[in-house]
Write a protein that holds these residues in place. Structure first.
Motif, PDB file in Angstrom:
ATOM      1  N   MET A  75      -4.340  -6.293 -34.598  1.00 51.03           N
ATOM      2  CA  MET A  75      -4.135  -7.558 -35.288  1.00 51.03           C
ATOM      3  C   MET A  75      -2.757  -8.140 -34.972  1.00 51.03           C
ATOM      4  N   ASP A  76      -1.739  -7.297 -35.031  1.00 47.39           N
ATOM      5  CA  ASP A  76      -0.385  -7.804 -34.783  1.00 47.39           C
ATOM      6  C   ASP A  76      -0.237  -8.353 -33.369  1.00 47.39           C
ATOM      7  N   GLY A  77      -0.886  -7.709 -32.397  1.00 54.39           N
ATOM      8  CA  GLY A  77      -0.798  -8.154 -31.015  1.00 54.39           C
ATOM      9  C   GLY A  77      -1.391  -9.538 -30.808  1.00 54.39           C
ATOM     10  N   ASN A  78      -2.399  -9.886 -31.599  1.00 55.95           N
ATOM     11  CA  ASN A  78      -3.055 -11.194 -31.469  1.00 55.95           C
ATOM     12  C   ASN A  78      -2.409 -12.275 -32.341  1.00 55.95           C
ATOM     13  N   ARG A  79      -1.333 -11.921 -33.037  1.00 53.51           N
ATOM     14  CA  ARG A  79      -0.647 -12.882 -33.912  1.00 53.51           C
ATOM     15  C   ARG A  79      -0.209 -14.159 -33.175  1.00 53.51           C
TER      16      ARG A  79
ATOM     17  N   CYS B 152      -1.200 -16.413 -24.162  1.00 52.84           N
ATOM     18  CA  CYS B 152      -1.300 -15.323 -25.138  1.00 52.84           C
ATOM     19  C   CYS B 152      -2.186 -14.199 -24.601  1.00 52.84           C
ATOM     20  N   LYS B 153      -1.688 -12.995 -24.695  1.00 54.93           N
ATOM     21  CA  LYS B 153      -2.508 -11.834 -24.339  1.00 54.93           C
ATOM     22  C   LYS B 153      -3.457 -11.547 -25.497  1.00 54.93           C
ATOM     23  N   VAL B 154      -4.704 -11.228 -25.173  1.00 54.85           N
ATOM     24  CA  VAL B 154      -5.706 -10.911 -26.195  1.00 54.85           C
ATOM     25  C   VAL B 154      -5.874  -9.395 -26.239  1.00 54.85           C
ATOM     26  N   TYR B 155      -5.747  -8.836 -27.429  1.00 59.11           N
ATOM     27  CA  TYR B 155      -5.901  -7.397 -27.626  1.00 59.11           C
ATOM     28  C   TYR B 155      -7.246  -7.105 -28.270  1.00 59.11           C
TER      29      TYR B 155
ATOM     30  N   ILE C  38      -1.731 -15.894 -31.048  1.00 55.72           N
ATOM     31  CA  ILE C  38      -2.865 -16.818 -31.004  1.00 55.72           C
ATOM     32  C   ILE C  38      -2.965 -17.571 -32.333  1.00 55.72           C
TER      33      ILE C  38
ATOM     34  N   ARG D 201     -13.825  -8.202 -26.638  1.00 49.44           N
ATOM     35  CA  ARG D 201     -14.542  -9.386 -27.122  1.00 49.44           C
ATOM     36  C   ARG D 201     -15.929  -9.362 -26.502  1.00 49.44           C
TER      37      ARG D 201
END
Length: 86
Positions: A1-5, A75-78, A7, A81
């Motif tokens: 979650m933190d990695g996608n912040r 943005c990198k997506v973690y 976005i 998907r």
């Protein structure tokens, strides 16, 4: 979650500028990018359904769309998907 912040931060910024919600910005982005596609967001909550319908009122200019697209692309997506083949 933190990695996608990042976005979420991008969506928050555009939502504030457009007086919209993050979900409305995401839907407006999708409708601008794919004009022949109708997004079908799922919800069991009537308030969210009504909120999502108002995404059609959020208009992105071509310049806004390109800037949003560029910001999202940076943005990198973690996390995975969609479907993962085994």
């Amino acid at each position: 979650m933190d990695g996608n912040r990042p976005i979420i931060d991008v969506l928050n910024r555009y939502a504030a500028e457009k007086d919209a919600t993050d979900a409305q910005i995401a839907l407006a982005w999708m409708m601008h990018k794919y004009p022949n596609v109708v997004p079908i967001p799922g919800s069991k909550n009537q308030g969210r359904i009504m909120e999502n319908l108002k995404a059609s009122e959020v208009k992105l200019s071509d310049a806004e769309f390109k800037a949003l697209e560029s910001a999202l692309d940076s943005c990198k997506v973690y996390g995975h998907r969609g479907h993962i083949e085994v």
